[in-house]
Scaffold this active site. Sequence first.
Site, mmCIF file in Angstrom:
data_model
loop_
_atom_site.group_PDB
_atom_site.id
_atom_site.type_symbol
_atom_site.label_atom_id
_atom_site.label_comp_id
_atom_site.label_asym_id
_atom_site.label_seq_id
_atom_site.Cartn_x
_atom_site.Cartn_y
_atom_site.Cartn_z
ATOM 1 N N SER A 16 54.931 36.930 47.967
ATOM 2 C CA SER A 16 55.269 36.687 46.566
ATOM 3 C C SER A 16 54.711 37.776 45.650
ATOM 4 O O SER A 16 55.392 38.200 44.704
ATOM 5 C CB SER A 16 54.763 35.308 46.128
ATOM 6 O OG SER A 16 53.377 35.183 46.343
ATOM 7 N N TRP A 17 53.493 38.240 45.916
ATOM 8 C CA TRP A 17 52.906 39.263 45.040
ATOM 9 C C TRP A 17 53.613 40.596 45.215
ATOM 10 O O TRP A 17 53.879 41.304 44.245
ATOM 11 C CB TRP A 17 51.412 39.371 45.302
ATOM 12 C CG TRP A 17 50.622 40.228 44.363
ATOM 13 C CD1 TRP A 17 49.642 41.096 44.698
ATOM 14 C CD2 TRP A 17 50.707 40.297 42.924
ATOM 15 N NE1 TRP A 17 49.103 41.708 43.586
ATOM 16 C CE2 TRP A 17 49.748 41.223 42.473
ATOM 17 C CE3 TRP A 17 51.505 39.653 41.980
ATOM 18 C CZ2 TRP A 17 49.557 41.539 41.124
ATOM 19 C CZ3 TRP A 17 51.326 39.969 40.627
ATOM 20 C CH2 TRP A 17 50.368 40.898 40.219
ATOM 21 N N GLY A 144 43.652 41.714 37.181
ATOM 22 C CA GLY A 144 44.012 41.009 35.949
ATOM 23 C C GLY A 144 44.651 39.667 36.221
ATOM 24 O O GLY A 144 45.112 39.391 37.328
ATOM 25 N N LYS A 199 36.605 35.959 42.378
ATOM 26 C CA LYS A 199 37.196 34.839 41.628
ATOM 27 C C LYS A 199 37.995 33.915 42.548
ATOM 28 O O LYS A 199 38.149 32.722 42.248
ATOM 29 C CB LYS A 199 38.051 35.367 40.463
ATOM 30 C CG LYS A 199 39.125 36.389 40.823
ATOM 31 C CD LYS A 199 40.447 35.758 41.226
ATOM 32 C CE LYS A 199 41.454 36.816 41.599
ATOM 33 N NZ LYS A 199 42.740 36.233 42.054
ATOM 34 N N ARG A 263 46.859 29.542 44.705
ATOM 35 C CA ARG A 263 46.821 29.056 46.084
ATOM 36 C C ARG A 263 45.378 28.793 46.525
ATOM 37 O O ARG A 263 45.138 27.933 47.381
ATOM 38 C CB ARG A 263 47.513 30.041 47.022
ATOM 39 C CG ARG A 263 46.873 31.397 47.118
ATOM 40 C CD ARG A 263 47.749 32.393 47.838
ATOM 41 N NE ARG A 263 48.931 32.724 47.063
ATOM 42 C CZ ARG A 263 49.836 33.632 47.437
ATOM 43 N NH1 ARG A 263 49.683 34.283 48.570
ATOM 44 N NH2 ARG A 263 50.877 33.887 46.687
ATOM 45 N N GLU A 289 43.138 33.810 49.892
ATOM 46 C CA GLU A 289 42.218 34.919 50.156
ATOM 47 C C GLU A 289 40.753 34.475 50.087
ATOM 48 O O GLU A 289 39.884 35.039 50.754
ATOM 49 C CB GLU A 289 42.447 36.054 49.157
ATOM 50 C CG GLU A 289 43.760 36.796 49.321
ATOM 51 C CD GLU A 289 43.725 37.865 50.410
ATOM 52 O OE1 GLU A 289 42.819 37.823 51.270
ATOM 53 O OE2 GLU A 289 44.604 38.736 50.403
#
Length: 336
Positions: A16-17, A144, A199, A263, A289
């Site tokens: 998707s990315w 970002g 994050k 996710r 991740e």
Amino acid sequence: MLTEEKKNILVIGGGSWATAIVKMLTDNSRKHTIFWWMRNHEDIEHLRKYRHNPRYLSSVEINVAPENLTSDLKGTIAKVDVIILAVPAAFLKTAIAELSEEDFKGKIVVSAIKGFEPSDNLIIGEFLNTRYNVPLSHIAVISGPCHAEEVALEKLSYLTIASKNHDVAELIAQALLNRYIKTTVSDDIYGTEYAAVLKNIFAVASGICHGLGYGDNFQAVLISNGLQEIKRFVDAVHPIDRDIKDSAYLGDLLVTAYSQFSRNRTFGNMVGKGYSVKSAQLEMNMVAEGYYAVKCLHEINRTYKVYMPISRAVYAILYENISPSMEIRLLAEKLS
């Protein structure tokens, strides 16, 4: 000037990315020539015929020339000036296994991967530099608060492009810029990349807490403390003057911890509700991740010894099989 030249840009990855990045690039008014590599031949044929990725963001129309959709990685690398890596970190080595240091020579290489290369415990920029001898001046990082699903919907989003070479950062920023994507540049290649990885760990923690029934008040404290952990860690690894409240750090943390599209939060939520790690991974059918990142961070932090109670709690839950409810109760006593 680099930004004034038309470039051949290759996106590596089929998820998707990667799909979102291809969309950003092809919606850019400068019209660089875009190539897209993915491993699955059937998906490539589907893209050529129907102009949609059959597996991810399938509503997005793909405006890449059919002949530039390819599974020939080595042959395509030779044609391009810029390589954008957009595969899960855990699968990066496998994806580019056929490439050598020579294939990367003279190329600008961009990491759109928010994870550690797990076998070496390295952020992607360091991996490229040490394994393929790509100069740091030729490496950029995309960071970002920007979910692929909102790119597909053309929701206004912001990206930060970091590189030690300002011209390289500006080139990539200008290539991604379009009517729904705003970009800024930074020289903090280490801080932005580490923060983008960390994050994900805190988003897993947020999901676990949500799954256990903790409310918004606790979540606010959790993520505030998560930001403090990011600051302590990046300051230890690469101590420069940075504003941790910038969107590349705080903004990315917030959207990953709170968004319905996250996710990592989804994965954590399932674990908090009682799923095993394996069953949560199988049901999601997407890579979180943060699962891989927290193990790498645990190893890296043996050297730095930064105080990171949230990260340690997530590691205990995912890798030491500690009860989520027990571990979060203990964590709650350490937060402020």
